[in-house]
Structures are given as C-alpha cells and as structure tokens.
Design an enzyme around this catalytic site. Sequence first.
Site, mmCIF file in Angstrom:
data_model
loop_
_atom_site.group_PDB
_atom_site.id
_atom_site.type_symbol
_atom_site.label_atom_id
_atom_site.label_comp_id
_atom_site.label_asym_id
_atom_site.label_seq_id
_atom_site.Cartn_x
_atom_site.Cartn_y
_atom_site.Cartn_z
ATOM 1 N N TYR A 26 0.792 -1.237 0.000
ATOM 2 C CA TYR A 26 0.000 0.000 0.000
ATOM 3 C C TYR A 26 0.825 1.287 0.000
ATOM 4 O O TYR A 26 0.250 2.376 -0.004
ATOM 5 C CB TYR A 26 -0.946 -0.010 1.211
ATOM 6 C CG TYR A 26 -1.852 -1.227 1.231
ATOM 7 C CD1 TYR A 26 -2.762 -1.450 0.195
ATOM 8 C CD2 TYR A 26 -1.778 -2.177 2.248
ATOM 9 C CE1 TYR A 26 -3.580 -2.570 0.180
ATOM 10 C CE2 TYR A 26 -2.592 -3.305 2.244
ATOM 11 C CZ TYR A 26 -3.490 -3.494 1.211
ATOM 12 O OH TYR A 26 -4.291 -4.605 1.200
ATOM 13 N N HIS A 103 -7.476 -0.054 -6.941
ATOM 14 C CA HIS A 103 -6.768 -0.697 -5.827
ATOM 15 C C HIS A 103 -5.309 -0.291 -5.881
ATOM 16 O O HIS A 103 -4.699 -0.335 -6.959
ATOM 17 C CB HIS A 103 -6.877 -2.218 -5.908
ATOM 18 C CG HIS A 103 -8.290 -2.685 -5.923
ATOM 19 N ND1 HIS A 103 -9.064 -2.706 -4.787
ATOM 20 C CD2 HIS A 103 -9.092 -3.079 -6.937
ATOM 21 C CE1 HIS A 103 -10.276 -3.124 -5.108
ATOM 22 N NE2 HIS A 103 -10.324 -3.344 -6.402
HETATM 23 C C1 DQA Z 1 -7.173 -2.786 -1.630
HETATM 24 C C2 DQA Z 1 -7.050 -4.301 -1.863
HETATM 25 C C3 DQA Z 1 -8.036 -5.061 -1.002
HETATM 26 O O1 DQA Z 1 -7.893 -6.442 -1.229
HETATM 27 C C4 DQA Z 1 -7.773 -4.793 0.472
HETATM 28 O O2 DQA Z 1 -8.730 -5.464 1.273
HETATM 29 C C5 DQA Z 1 -7.721 -3.337 0.791
HETATM 30 C C6 DQA Z 1 -7.069 -2.433 -0.165
HETATM 31 C C7 DQA Z 1 -6.087 -2.014 -2.378
HETATM 32 O O3 DQA Z 1 -6.197 -0.789 -2.463
HETATM 33 O O4 DQA Z 1 -5.117 -2.622 -2.857
HETATM 34 O O5 DQA Z 1 -8.125 -2.914 1.865
HETATM 35 O O6 DQA Z 1 -8.426 -2.353 -2.129
#
Ligand code: DQA
Length: 147
Positions: A26, A103
């Site tokens: 992230y 994402h």
């Molecule tokens: C997410 C990916 C999802 O699987 C995860 O549960 C998240 C963040 C991403 O930004 O990569 O909370 O949406």
Amino acid sequence: MSRPLSIALLHGPNIGMLGRRPSAHYGTLTLRELEDLVRGWAAERGMRVGCFQSDHEGSFVEHVHGLAGLVDGAVVNPGAWTHYAWSIRDALEILGAPFVEVHLSDVEAREPHRRVSVVRDIASAAVWGKGPDGYREALDHLAGVLA
Ligand code: DQA
C-alpha cells in the site's frame, strides 16, 4: 464557461489506516496525503473532488445514496468490500454515474480471494497495482468518459 466535473473519491474499510498498513502493498502515504494528491490531479483536469471514507458498510451505502444527482462520476477503492459486499455493488449501481474501481495493490497477484470483485462488471474501468498513480489514471478515464 462549463462547471467543473464533480467526482466522488470513495474509500472503504481500513483505507483510513494507510500509512500503517504493509507498505509493500500500500505504500507509505496516509489517506489524507492520498486525497490531497488526487485533489491536485483533479484540479489540473478541471474536476472537483469530494472525499469520503468509512469502515461501516451501511454508512457507505447511505453516503452513496446521497450522492445521486450530485456527482458526475466516482473513483472508488472499496477495500475488502470489493471481494464480497453486494450491498456496495447495489449502491454503486443505483448511483448510476460512471465509476472507476481502484486498488493500490496488485490484487490479481495476491491471495485468490482478492481476485474476486463484485463491482468490476458494473465499473466503467478498473485499475490495480499502480499505487497512487492508479487514481490519476482513474481521473483520466473519467475525464474521457464524461467529456
Ligand atoms: C485494496 C485491496 C483489497 O484487497 C484490500 O482489502 C484493501 C485495499 C487495495 O487498495 O489494494 O483494503 O483495495
């Protein structure tokens, strides 16, 4: 002069914890920093962004209901809801405005449950694995669709 496009930037559960989540997936930006970045990119494109994040499915659904007729499009990172939350899909369908599913991490290269998205087929586009740049791509997509 035309009015700026109004875009909702919507984040689901645990996205408010950015900066404290695994940086390998992230990155290191906080949600506030990410929102500021997106706001800046939007301004460069003549768009205005309204930001919302919730860890509560019902609050998120009600917020999306309230956006009807007020926004031209949305950029949505539903977090874990992506993978199972049909109420979020239904709310986005009701909204009726084009939205991009974003994402930060490469959900297609992680655990199998993250490869499932219950919103993808109603999204105008989906971007994953590009970190914050994915949001810029989403804005560019919406700019094209809404032109
Ligand atoms: C997410 C990916 C999802 O699987 C995860 O549960 C998240 C963040 C991403 O930004 O990569 O909370 O949406």
